[in-house]
Design a protein around this motif. Structure first.
Motif: not given
Length: 314
Positions: A34, A38, A122, A179, A181, A190-192, A194, A217-218, A242
């Motif tokens: 991430s 992190r 975070r 995020q 996980e 994983t995904s994100e 923002s 996005t990722r 991403s």
């Protein structure tokens, strides 16, 4: 019979302990994908440095990609650190130094300096045991200060004509996202998502510019290739894709046609804990250069190495 029974119990216990260790490793590995600030579970603080080299070999003019006659290069060194405040809250900071080399048919220029410094925070919302269908969820926010040299400043103050000394954006940048996980034995997903916003600024002509809102996005997947019984050493491989985009700018109150941007990239990384207190990661990424995978952006490939020391509570 008793000996066989004891052996079976020992094997079952060993497999169970290995699975628990792998699950724990997968959780930690997912966190490391991430970003450098992190922290994984059990890590109290980290400090480190990253070095990246990016080669921009083409540009999207609108949504059409075309190669450049001569590639441009960006060399970035980033110092970073992070601190855990309790079990759920983390804060981190990054300080980049950037060096650019821009080449055209009739010459080249080099320049650089301090980039835009950033502060991240975070908060862990939900945390579930490994091998469950429910993901761990965290929310994050960031603020980036315009400490680098902007394009407007370069036009006004630089003696160069290619603006190789540009190292930052025009104004502050505020962002946030979510995020998620999942960890399953020695696999992780994983995904994100923002978004970010920048306030208005005056460009070199004196016009007021309101940048469009951006989104990113990722999604990623990874696997533990090796892990020690003590979980102090491991080797992890991962990959992700991403997509980032930014809406149209507004200039003096009017929308600027064809000023929106987007870019899609894929990355792979290999890394892990060399020791309990030393982590390393190599990352390679490339921007997709197919039609409509980008718009109004330079495109290229990057390779980077990050080394960081970590303080743990185990």
């Amino acid at each position: 019979m008793n000996a066989r029974f004891a052996t079976a119990i020992a094997v079952a216990l060993g497999v169970s302990l290995w699975s628990l260790a792998a699950d724990a490793q997968a959780c930690c590995a997912a966190a490391q994908s991430s970003g450098p600030t992190r922290l994984s579970v059990g890590q109290l603080a980290t400090v480190g440095v990253g070095a990246d080299v990016k080669r921009n070999s083409g540009v999207f003019a609108g949504t059409s990609y075309r190669s450049m006659n001569r590639a441009d290069y960006e060399f970035r060194q980033t110092g970073f650190g992070a601190l855990a405040i309790g079990e759920q809250l983390q804060v981190g900071a990054t300080v980049p130094f950037i060096r650019n080399r821009i080449r055209v048919k009739d010459g080249s220029e080099s320049g650089g300096g301090l980039g835009d410094m950033a502060l991240q925070i975070r908060y862990q919302l939900l945390e579930f045991p490994p091998r469950t269908l429910s993901p761990d969820l965290g929310v994050f926010a960031s603020v980036t200060a315009p400490t680098g040299r902007s394009r407007t400043e370069s036009i006004a103050q630089s003696e160069g004509r290619l603006q190789a000394d540009v190292t930052g954006d025009e104004s502050w940048r505020f962002g946030g996202g979510v995020q998620a996980e999942w960890a399953w034995v020695n696999w992780f997903f994983t995904s994100e998502v923002s978004a970010f916003w920048r306030p208005s600024y005056e460009d070199a002509t004196g016009d007021s510019v309101n940048p469009g809102v951006g989104m990113r996005t990722r999604v990623g997947i990874g696997r533990i290739l090796f892990s020690s019984a003590s979980m102090n050493e491991n080797l992890v491989a991962g990959a992700g894709i991403s997509h980032g985009r930014q809406g149209r700018d507004r200039r003096s109150g009017s929308s600027v046609a064809n000023s929106d941007e987007r870019l899609t990239s894929v990355d792979v990384h290999l890394g892990g804990h060399i020791t309990k207190n030393l982590h390393a990661m190599v990352k390679v990424s490339t921007d997709l250069r197919l039609e409509h995978t980008g718009k109004n952006r330079y495109a290229g490939s990057m390779i980077g190495l990050a080394l960081r020391g970590v303080l743990t509570d185990y």
